[in-house]
Design an enzyme around this catalytic site. Structure first.
Site, PDB file in Angstrom:
ATOM      1  N   ASP A  79     -39.891 -60.483   6.911  1.00  0.00           N
ATOM      2  CA  ASP A  79     -38.443 -60.932   7.421  1.00  0.00           C
ATOM      3  C   ASP A  79     -38.611 -62.389   7.478  1.00  0.00           C
ATOM      4  O   ASP A  79     -39.168 -63.100   8.458  1.00  0.00           O
ATOM      5  CB  ASP A  79     -38.419 -60.262   8.767  1.00  0.00           C
ATOM      6  N   ARG A  87     -41.661 -65.152   9.756  1.00  0.00           N
ATOM      7  CA  ARG A  87     -42.999 -64.677   9.938  1.00  0.00           C
ATOM      8  C   ARG A  87     -44.234 -65.562   9.682  1.00  0.00           C
ATOM      9  O   ARG A  87     -45.429 -65.673  10.046  1.00  0.00           O
ATOM     10  CB  ARG A  87     -43.474 -63.260   9.250  1.00  0.00           C
ATOM     11  N   ARG A 148     -28.513 -66.198  13.299  1.00  0.00           N
ATOM     12  CA  ARG A 148     -29.159 -65.492  11.872  1.00  0.00           C
ATOM     13  C   ARG A 148     -28.275 -65.363  11.064  1.00  0.00           C
ATOM     14  O   ARG A 148     -28.201 -65.002   9.829  1.00  0.00           O
ATOM     15  CB  ARG A 148     -29.981 -64.325  12.332  1.00  0.00           C
ATOM     16  N   LYS A 178     -28.446 -57.086   4.832  1.00  0.00           N
ATOM     17  CA  LYS A 178     -28.498 -56.659   6.041  1.00  0.00           C
ATOM     18  C   LYS A 178     -27.616 -56.993   7.043  1.00  0.00           C
ATOM     19  O   LYS A 178     -27.015 -58.098   7.017  1.00  0.00           O
ATOM     20  CB  LYS A 178     -30.110 -56.720   6.678  1.00  0.00           C
ATOM     21  N   HIS A 179     -27.173 -56.014   8.027  1.00  0.00           N
ATOM     22  CA  HIS A 179     -27.517 -54.877   8.337  1.00  0.00           C
ATOM     23  C   HIS A 179     -26.310 -54.163   8.307  1.00  0.00           C
ATOM     24  O   HIS A 179     -25.454 -53.925   9.074  1.00  0.00           O
ATOM     25  CB  HIS A 179     -28.101 -54.812   9.810  1.00  0.00           C
ATOM     26  N   HIS A 191     -32.702 -52.872  18.777  1.00  0.00           N
ATOM     27  CA  HIS A 191     -34.107 -52.730  19.060  1.00  0.00           C
ATOM     28  C   HIS A 191     -34.559 -52.102  20.201  1.00  0.00           C
ATOM     29  O   HIS A 191     -35.323 -51.471  20.598  1.00  0.00           O
ATOM     30  CB  HIS A 191     -34.724 -54.326  19.133  1.00  0.00           C
ATOM     31  N   ASP A 264     -33.590 -50.088   8.425  1.00  0.00           N
ATOM     32  CA  ASP A 264     -34.266 -50.845   9.518  1.00  0.00           C
ATOM     33  C   ASP A 264     -35.416 -50.412  10.062  1.00  0.00           C
ATOM     34  O   ASP A 264     -35.497 -49.111  10.006  1.00  0.00           O
ATOM     35  CB  ASP A 264     -33.190 -51.494  10.496  1.00  0.00           C
TER      36      ASP A 264
END
Length: 539
Positions: A79, A87, A148, A178-179, A191, A264
């Site tokens: 990601d 990351r 984002r 995404k998503h 999440h 996901d």
């Protein structure tokens, strides 16, 4: 490259799993999954990253393990959206995030940022990026998407998203839209729980689906499903990831997508708490998913592999259905990985190079958005200045940990200001507030960097308390531009959409007059400050 005709059922099922692990080196966990279970790919997180050289060595060793096992080259995914969700942050040219890019107003910048990021990822051996985010952030209370997203306008998100897809894929990295079919209009983080979007099919067609239709037309390699219930498409209260009506009926048949569908992470609570990760893996493949993403637990990864094998052997899923996914996966691997998977020294020299860093800084500087300066407090005066910097934190699991030694005060000091800086947590308590107010008393110029103040009332109390002292704080949103909704009567307010070093430098340059603040809001803050608003434009 492997051929479908020569693969065992175990090898075919292995291609459908993408797994995460918890080390900087290939450990027994991931090596066993590659060599014995023949998984199709791995996903990297910050826990797997030390610096670019280490990442390149890691991905090379992972591919060597696949080669030893006689299996197809691995997807190595990540990601790396840019901005606050990334990351790999050190040693690379980290690009601004989606909302910052959109604030700059250049679709070409979206392409350029993705192409540069893609070249660096490919040089490190990463060949699939879970970006761009094509969610339309039209809900200010959304706790997980926010900056984002490229913004709230469907056509604009589609344009920026398509440019980003082109950039990644020109660089040889598979882009992932995404998503699907949209996570922008939720107030729940998937999440943590299972969100539901209750809009009509007509509304979703004209808003949420617009960027995804464009992505399909652009030839995006992959689409990631959302763990969200859409009753307009699925009456059985199944999230999109587990819904055949959504993944096969809507995405494959109606939108005509013939690429790879990836879920996901199946360990997110929207799935794990309601369906169970292992059984949901089977349901996702039944629905039409080609890659099942299980990011953390070896037990769940092994369990999903076993459950998929049993589903085929029992007749619940036909082997022909597995074959259809494997054909797509191998075809895309031939397309993207034909040039090889090993990092190369020449390419590695480009990672974090000065030209790439200048590109990131230029795009960042274009994003600085002056929303208002009613009392003409800008550019900042060359007087002793109190800077209150709110520390960045991970606002969701998508962010992972955020550890940034760079501060707003340091950035302003680099522009020649005489700065005294106080760093505060995102939710300062009353004792901290009283200390800050006492420190602010002698200063005629106060600058405050807020961070998601909409979700942290302590920051709002700080701004209000400064105003009650007669201070006129210059407020800069270091992530969420909606912060202004919480203190609408501040006289000077700007936004830079993220707290990364390039954004702090850009904000400092803008406040001191070193660069023009030419950004435009990609989202509506209020009727007075709609999307498209900027300091030199009235709407």
């Amino acid at each position: 490259m492997m051929e479908l005709a020569g693969m065992t059922l175990e090898e075919k099922v292995g291609q459908l799993i993408q797994a995460g692990f918890h080390s900087l080196e290939p450990d027994g966990h991931i090596l066993d999954l590659i060599e014995r279970r023949r998984i199709g790919g791995v996903i990297l997180f910050a826990r797997n990253v030390q610096d670019p050289a280490q990442v390149a060595a890691l991905t090379g060793k992972l591919q060597e393990a696949a080669q030893r096992a006689g299996t197809a080259p691995l997807w190595v995914s990540i990601d790396q959206e840019g901005g606050m969700v990334a990351r790999i942050t050190e040693g690379v040219a980290l690009m601004p995030g989606a909302m910052a890019i959109a604030a700059g107003g250049s679709v070409e910048a979206a392409y350029e940022a993705a192409q540069v990021a893609g070249r660096e990822l490919r040089a490190l051996g990463v060949n699939m990026n879970f970006a761009p985010d094509l969610d339309i952030n039209n809900n200010p209370a959304n706790p997980v998407i926010g900056v984002r997203s490229f913004g709230e306008a469907p056509e604009a998100v589609a344009e920026y998203g398509a440019a980003s897809i082109r950039g990644f894929q020109v660089a040889g990295v598979s882009a992932t839209a995404k998503h699907f079919p949209g996570h922008g209009d939720t107030a729940t983080d998937s999440h943590l729980d299972l969100p539901t979007i209750l809009h009509s099919r007509e509304r979703i067609e004209t808003v949420e689906l617009v960027p995804f239709r464009r992505a399909v037309a652009e030839g995006v390699d992959a689409v990631m499903s959302s763990h969200i219930v859409f009753p307009a498409f699925e009456p059985e209260r199944l999230p999109a990831t587990l819904s055949r009506r959504v993944l096969t009926g809507l995405l494959r048949e109606e939108l005509g997508f013939d690429g790879v569908i990836v879920t996901d992470c199946m360990e997110m609570q929207a799935i794990a708490a309601h369906y169970g990760t292992v059984q949901a893996a089977v349901m996702a493949v039944e629905a039409g998913a080609d890659i099942v993403l299980i990011s953390h637990s070896r037990e769940l990864q092994e369990g999903a592999l076993d459950a998929l094998l049993e589903a085929v052997r029992s007749g619940r899923i036909s082997e022909e259905r597995i074959d259809a996914s494997v054909r797509r996966l191998l075809a895309l691997k031939r397309k993207r990985l034909a040039a090889g998977t090993e990092p190369h020294d020449a390419a590695l020299r480009l990672v974090g190079c000065e030209a790439h860093r200048q590109t990131a800084q230029r795009i960042s500087e274009a994003s600085v958005t002056l929303v208002k300066d009613e009392e003409r407090l800008l550019p900042l005066r060359r007087v002793p200045t109190l800077v209150i910097h709110t520390s960045a934190v991970a606002t969701s699991i998508a962010d992972e940990a955020v550890d940034m030694p760079h501060t707003f005060g340091k950035a302003l000091a680099a522009q020649g200001l005489d700065v005294i800086e106080r760093i505060v947590p995102v939710s300062p308590d009353d004792e901290a507030l009283q200390a800050l107010l006492a420190q602010a008393e002698p200063f005629g110029q106060v600058v405050v960097g807020t961070y998601n103040a909409s979700f942290y009332p302590g920051q709002v109390r700080l701004i209000e308390a400064l105003q009650s002292l007669g201070k006129r704080p210059v407020v800069v949103a270091l992530r969420n531009p909606y912060d202004l909704r919480e203190f609408p009567d501040v006289s000077t307010y700007a936004a830079v959409y993220e707290s990364r070093p390039h954004a702090l430098e850009s904000a400092a340059k803008g406040l001191t007059g070193a660069i023009p603040m030419q950004g435009r809001l990609p989202v509506t803050i209020s009727e007075a400050y709609p999307a498209g608003w900027g300091a030199d434009r009235s709407c």
